[in-house]
Scaffold this motif. Structure first.
Motif, mmCIF file in Angstrom:
data_model
loop_
_atom_site.group_PDB
_atom_site.id
_atom_site.type_symbol
_atom_site.label_atom_id
_atom_site.label_comp_id
_atom_site.label_asym_id
_atom_site.label_seq_id
_atom_site.Cartn_x
_atom_site.Cartn_y
_atom_site.Cartn_z
ATOM 1 N N THR B 203 0.818 -1.219 0.000
ATOM 2 C CA THR B 203 0.000 0.000 0.000
ATOM 3 C C THR B 203 0.846 1.261 0.000
ATOM 4 O OG1 THR B 203 -0.105 0.021 2.412
ATOM 5 C CG2 THR B 203 -1.870 -1.136 1.247
ATOM 6 N N SER B 204 2.174 1.115 -0.106
ATOM 7 C CA SER B 204 3.018 2.303 0.043
ATOM 8 C C SER B 204 2.823 3.309 -1.086
ATOM 9 C CB SER B 204 4.479 1.897 0.139
ATOM 10 O OG SER B 204 4.884 1.311 -1.057
ATOM 11 N N THR B 211 -5.804 2.189 0.494
ATOM 12 C CA THR B 211 -5.078 1.423 1.495
ATOM 13 C C THR B 211 -6.046 0.692 2.424
ATOM 14 O OG1 THR B 211 -3.270 3.010 1.437
ATOM 15 C CG2 THR B 211 -3.393 1.591 3.366
ATOM 16 N N GLU B 215 -6.372 -3.290 3.154
ATOM 17 C CA GLU B 215 -6.234 -3.838 4.508
ATOM 18 C C GLU B 215 -7.434 -4.727 4.860
ATOM 19 O OE1 GLU B 215 -5.392 -0.788 7.347
ATOM 20 O OE2 GLU B 215 -3.466 -0.292 6.436
ATOM 21 N N THR B 231 5.955 -3.968 5.705
ATOM 22 C CA THR B 231 5.346 -2.645 5.742
ATOM 23 C C THR B 231 6.232 -1.645 6.461
ATOM 24 O OG1 THR B 231 3.428 -1.356 6.422
ATOM 25 C CG2 THR B 231 3.998 -3.236 7.797
ATOM 26 N N GLN B 236 -0.288 0.227 10.281
ATOM 27 C CA GLN B 236 -0.798 -0.844 9.443
ATOM 28 C C GLN B 236 -0.448 -2.207 10.037
ATOM 29 O OE1 GLN B 236 0.882 -1.425 5.361
ATOM 30 N NE2 GLN B 236 -1.264 -1.120 4.807
#
Lengths: 291, 279, 284
Positions: B203-204, B211, B215, B231, B236
């Motif tokens: 998700t960076s 995001t 998740e 991560t 997160q």
């Protein structure tokens, strides 16, 4: 599955190795026939005689006569292409607006895409008559006209490769020079050209190599008379145009005439091979410097 | 053949491609990963300095640590993606349900069908949405249109993307938004039906809404898969993972239940990192 | 005039010189084309394109030369594309940084600088004499294939290099083998670049004269070749031959043939540039 993968890889490997066979083939063919040639003609005569008349009854085999023609035409070409090509490169890199550069470059590159036989026709039927109006003593076949047209053909080589070299110079260097109040001209010649010098040298070496190996322009416009001269207004013969002359005729296999083209070819190959190797070596060194 | 047995041992389940099973939703279980004294070098540089770890099936394990701590390198060991890196050298054992995946006889392609991977930046192929998801199936030689359609739909549903793209399956995947692209990449990975899902900072490169969607997805997926996620985002890790591993300069500093790591870490270094004192 | 003004003046003069030289290049191009068209346009008609060569300049046409060029290019494409693209794939995808690959690299860069006439001598020694193919289309196209191989290889490598690494990784991660990844991801993504290189290399091959003279292409071929073992002529050969004749009529014929050759060359280069631009846009 694994078997198929291996098979495919080996096929590609074979494709790549064809390039090695090509080099081996070139060297083998040139050496094989040249060795046979040097059984008939001494290397001493080949390197020192000043006349080249293998097609006459009184045969002389002095390669110098062809080498001088080769270098004379190449020198004229470089004398034309280097100042013009380098100026264009600097202009496009330092002065020209971006849009300008983008449209002009492809136009210049067309010059390099034109078949050389067309340039030969251009030199013989257009440039030579034009030069004769300025200098009436110019002979119909001469190295001046061939050299100039060859130079025109080479301009995009030098301008394109040199521009790439200038482009690769870190922008910070250019900005630093501007920041100290240098004009573009000063920045170009005091900062950019020195910084890009190895790339520019490579472009010139490759251009020389190209000029030495160029065939059709000289075969059509420079004449067929091998002579040891620096006079650009008289006919000369280059190594390449000699090979064309013999090939266009009917030299029987095994005859000395037939073998001469391989000895001449070997000489040419040694020249261009040396030049290309030097340029490759400079390029490698220069790449390391920036990495 | 010895190779074949090795493969079957990794496989949790026979993967017979018959449509009936697909309709059943063929429930799968994640695999267990056991790592024993693993060391990695890139030429002379030692990137992983001897790590032992066991990752339980059907859990989410988060790898955290500052940049360059080796967590991505470590993750990429599980599907042997480091094999392509110049100068890579590895020692130790990584066992998937008991099979050492670094044994000579292992078929790397088969391994990667078991261990899927989602990358940092969405990297869909410049092909249609359908072709992206069907890619892994097609290279396995599945040509039956009906099976392909079913598996693609199933994967897209699992990745929570089906409703958004079901009418544009022929459209280029590059036309999707970043978040959609990443979910497409997840779908593409799920279509192959792996038992382990590796996610390298998935998700960076995404906005907060995308995001959150991913998740949620991870949370749902752990029922069927073992998920390992790298991560940079501590929140997160604490939100989605069951276990957290903290890495520092090639070493595993601490590995425990996520709750323990974030509330009561054993090591001072871990605490410093999660409280943001360095990193 | 103070120092500052002097510098300014030099700077400005150089700018004008640069502009002049740049336009000089383009001007020469225009002069060349204008003069050739002026001389040769009278010959551009259907009869010229469909007539056999003749001893009389006004009857001479370029039919055999065009057919010879087409045949030669067809065979060259057949040999050079698979080998060139294959070699490029090998260097970029299989042999990275090995001893063999650096040897191959130096070798290819050297081959690219070998004068075309030397390739002619290679063709003469190997294909014409050793394999005994004679001065045939087969010998000519094999020779030209070797000549353009470095161009195709370099273009293929550049195009493959431009394919994002992340796409290859994605394919590997899905369980694809090397060849599957090359076939399904690498080649489709680099197709535009490779195609550009191929077209440019063919445009180079179409204009080549010297190696074909050495291999034994004949300037005067009064018939259309029937098989790949027949002798042949090509457009540039025909031009060379007519250019070396003293009669003005042949110079006009040569100019006519040049117009045709230039048209082919420009169209091919145009197509190549078009594909390159489209591909570069797609890549971004």
């Amino acid at each position: 599955m694994k078997y198929k993968e291996k098979l495919i890889e080996n096929f590609f490997k074979f494709c790549a190795s064809i390039t090695i066979f090509t080099t081996i083939g070139i060297i083998a063919v040139l050496l094989f026939e040249s060795i046979s040639f040097f059984r008939d003609v001494s290397i001493f005569e080949f390197l020192t005689d000043t006349q080249w008349t293998p097609l006459f009854s009184e045969k002389h085999f002095g390669i110098l006569a062809l080498v001088s023609g080769t270098f004379l035409t190449a020198a004229i070409a470089i004398a034309v292409a280097l100042p013009i090509g380098l100026t264009i490169a600097i202009y496009l890199n330092m002065y020209a607006p971006k849009s300008f550069r983008k449209t002009l470059k492809p136009f210049l590159e067309i010059l390099a895409a034109i078949p050389t036989v067309v340039y030969g026709f251009f030199a013989l039927t257009i440039v030579t008559p034009f030069l004769q109006t300025i200098y009436p003593d110019l002979e119909t076949f001469n190295s001046l006209s061939a050299g100039i047209v060859m130079g025109i053909m080479i301009i995009p080589f030098i301008s394109s490769l040199s521009e790439d070299a200038l482009y690769a110079v870190p922008k910070s260097l250019k900005l630093a020079a501007f920041g100290m109040g240098s004009t573009r001209f000063q920045t170009a010649f005091k900062v950019m050209v020195p910084a890009a010098s190895s790339g520019i040298i490579v472009s010139v070496i490759l251009a020389i190599s190209r000029a030495i190996g160029e065939t059709m322009i000289v075969a059509i416009a420079a004449g067929q008379q091998p002579q040891l001269t620096l006079n650009p207004t008289v006919p000369v013969q280059t190594i390449t145009s000699f090979i064309v002359q013999v090939s266009s005729g009917d030299a029987p296999q095994g005859s000395v005439e037939y073998k001469t083209i391989f000895a001449a070819g070997l000489t040419l190959f040694l020249f261009t091979f040396t030049l290309n190797s030097v340029s490759f070596w400079i390029k490698k060194k220069y790449q390391e410097k920036y990495e | 053949m010895a190779k074949e047995t090795a493969i079957t041992m990794i496989k949790i389940k026979e993967k017979k491609i018959d449509s009936k099973k697909v309709e059943d939703g063929a429930s799968k279980d994640g695999a267990k990963i056991a790592i024993k004294d693993v060391k990695v070098w890139y030429d002379d540089f030692m990137a992983i300095k001897g790590i032992d770890m066991t990752i339980k099936p059907n859990t989410v394990t988060a790898f955290i640590g500052p940049s360059g701590c080796g967590k991505s390198t470590f993750l990429r060991l599980f599907n042997r993606m480091n094999d392509y890196v110049e100068g890579f050298k590895m020692e130790g054992k990584i066992k998937l349900n008991g099979t050492n995946i670094y044994k000579d006889k292992i078929n790397v392609e088969e391994l990667r069908k078991e261990v899927g991977m989602v990358f940092q930046k969405p990297n869909p192929f410049p092909k249609s949405i359908f072709e992206n998801v069907a890619y892994g199936l097609k290279i396995q030689g599945i040509k039956d249109k009906k099976i392909l359609n079913e598996r693609v739909e199933k994967a897209l549903r699992q990745a929570d993307l089906w409703t958004e793209v079901k009418d544009d399956l022929k459209k280029s995947a590059l036309a999707l938004s970043g978040g959609q692209q990443q979910r497409l990449c997840i779908a593409r990975t799920l279509a192959v039906e792996p038992s382990i899902l590796l996610m390298d900072e998935p998700t960076s490169a995404l906005d907060p809404i995308s995001t959150a969607k991913i998740e949620d997805l991870i949370f749902e997926l752990k029922e069927k898969y073992t998920i390992v996620i790298v991560t940079h985002n501590m929140q997160q890790a604490s939100r989605i993972s069951d276990y957290t591993a903290f890495f520092y300069i090639g070493e595993l500093i601490e590995f425990d239940k996520t709750k323990t790591i974030f509330t009561n870490p054993e090591k001072q270094q871990t605490e410093n990192y999660i409280t943001g004192r360095f990193g | 005039m103070n120092n500052f003004q002097k510098n300014k003046l030099i700077d400005h003069s150089f700018k004008i010189l640069g502009m002049l030289f740049t336009f000089l290049g383009i001007l020469i191009l225009a002069i060349l084309i204008y003069n050739i068209v002026k001389v040769g346009y009278t010959r551009i008609n259907w009869t010229f394109l469909t007539s056999l060569p003749s001893r009389k300049p006004e009857n001479a046409g370029i039919y055999t030369a065009i057919i010879g060029t087409l045949d030669l290019m067809l065979l060259t494409v057949l040999f050079a594309i698979p080998v060139g693209v294959g070699a490029g794939i090998y260097l970029e995808e299989y042999a990275k940084k090995s001893k063999l690959s650096s040897l191959l690299e130096i070798n290819i860069s050297n081959l690219a600088g070998v004068p075309s006439i030397i390739y002619g001598l290679l063709g003469l020694g190997v294909f014409v004499r050793f394999f005994n193919f004679g001065g045939s289309i087969l010998s000519g196209s094999l020779t030209l294939s070797l000549l353009i191989l470095p161009i195709i290889i370099v273009a293929t490598r550049e195009a493959i290099k431009a394919v994002p690494h992340s796409l290859k990784e994605a394919s590997f991660a899905l369980g694809a083998s090397k060849w599957q990844t090359i076939k399904n991801v690498v080649l489709p993504s680099s197709f535009g670049g490779i195609l550009t290189g191929i077209i440019l290399s063919l445009s180079r091959a179409i204009g080549e004269t010297a190696p074909l003279i050495v291999v034994g292409a004949m300037a005067y071929v009064p018939f259309v070749p029937q098989s790949i073992f027949d002798t042949f002529s090509v457009l540039p050969m025909q031009i060379f031959n007519w250019t070396t004749r003293p009669q003005q009529g042949f110079a006009i014929a040569a100019a006519g043939a040049i117009i045709v050759l230039l048209l082919i060359t420009f169209v091919m280069n145009g197509i190549a540039v078009y594909f390159r631009n489209r591909w570069q846009k797609k890549l971004q």
